[in-house]
Write an enzyme that holds these catalytic residues in place. Sequence first.
Site, PDB file in Angstrom:
ATOM      1  N   SER A  97       0.789  -1.234   0.000  1.00  0.00           N
ATOM      2  CA  SER A  97       0.000   0.000   0.000  1.00  0.00           C
ATOM      3  C   SER A  97       0.818   1.279   0.000  1.00  0.00           C
ATOM      4  CB  SER A  97      -0.970   0.009   1.182  1.00  0.00           C
ATOM      5  OG  SER A  97      -2.019  -0.908   0.959  1.00  0.00           O
ATOM      6  N   CYS A  98       2.125   1.191   0.085  1.00  0.00           N
ATOM      7  CA  CYS A  98       2.925   2.393  -0.174  1.00  0.00           C
ATOM      8  C   CYS A  98       2.725   2.860  -1.611  1.00  0.00           C
ATOM      9  CB  CYS A  98       4.405   2.132   0.104  1.00  0.00           C
ATOM     10  SG  CYS A  98       4.806   2.040   1.856  1.00  0.00           S
TER      11      CYS A  98
END
Length: 382
Positions: free
Chosen positions: A68-69
């Site tokens: 999710s970065c």
Amino acid sequence: MADLEGVYDPRFAELAERLSENLDTGEELGASVAVVVGGESVVDLWGGWADRRHMVPWRRDTITNVWSCTKTVTSLAALVLVDRGLLDVDASVARYWPEFAAGGKKGVLVRHLLSHTSGVSGWDRPVTVADVCDVPASTARLAAQAPWWPSGTASGYHLLNYGHLVGELIRRIDGRTLGRFVAEEIAGPFGADFHIGLPDSEFDRVADVVPPPFRSSDLAGADPNGVAVRTFTGPVGGAEESWRPQWRRAEIGAANGHGNARSLARIHSVIACGGTLDGMRLLSPRTVDQIFRQQTDGPDLVLGAHLRFGIGFGLPSPAVPYLPSGRICFWTGWGGSVVVIDTERQAAISYVMNRMGTGLLGSDRTDQYVTAAFASLEKART
């Protein structure tokens, strides 16, 4: 610190020591950590192994799935269009994507997508990982379905579909897919080795993630028809999905970005520096300010934690005690990877690894590295 490669400013010795210790003890398999201040790299470290058999060392150009970065890069892409006057965060999504108005979503605003408050945090079941990798088809499904809660009333983390939603806005406005837009407007100009939709030619550089230790589901006892269960089970898939070519090639702007700490810190230092890096202006300070327009402050319907969201990024909250107060935005990746941006110190901090820890908002290692980085940044100011 024989296990480490790279360079660091001596003021960040504690951060280097934490990474070295975790590599020595086996807490880390392979990892990279980076800090950029005022546009200048002050920490660029990596070490360990790119594979579980300890056959391939983690090299300078090793990349991995940062989960999710990826969302922070997707958000930055949307902000580029905001800065160019092509996207209004207070406009309805349907202005740019008319089909999205179906199912009672006419009132969903762009900022609702960017702050996880749209009411569309996942797909109506049944849906598979293969469906998610078919981005055009799965995006059309999102446009057709009804929201799961009233938009703007609460956040519900858009786990896997964030990039489908925001990426479609970008495609409708610009004509390019999310992955191509990021490559041509962000990663390429700033020399950042980051990819949403990885070419086959880069597969040999990927360190496959090691799934986190099994633990009983946090959803035990949850309403099977509730927002959290529907989001986490639509689709059902483990970290092993990221090993597959189909996953790597797809442009999943919520979860399949491939890069390392250096590339993430480089990209996000443009926000830390007010929108301009190396003489190249990507955002105006006014657009950077949009990030800090608080949209939510309370329990997230999917993650269950007390979160604060601005426009496209998380803001410090009780759920992330390793972040100090201040003009800081961030987000994490499953297993512990993280991007933290401090506009007051003009600093961008990133950590990426292949041995995943438990949790979606950082691991014990995340806490160690971010805490050490901020301690060093504070010393540098005095």
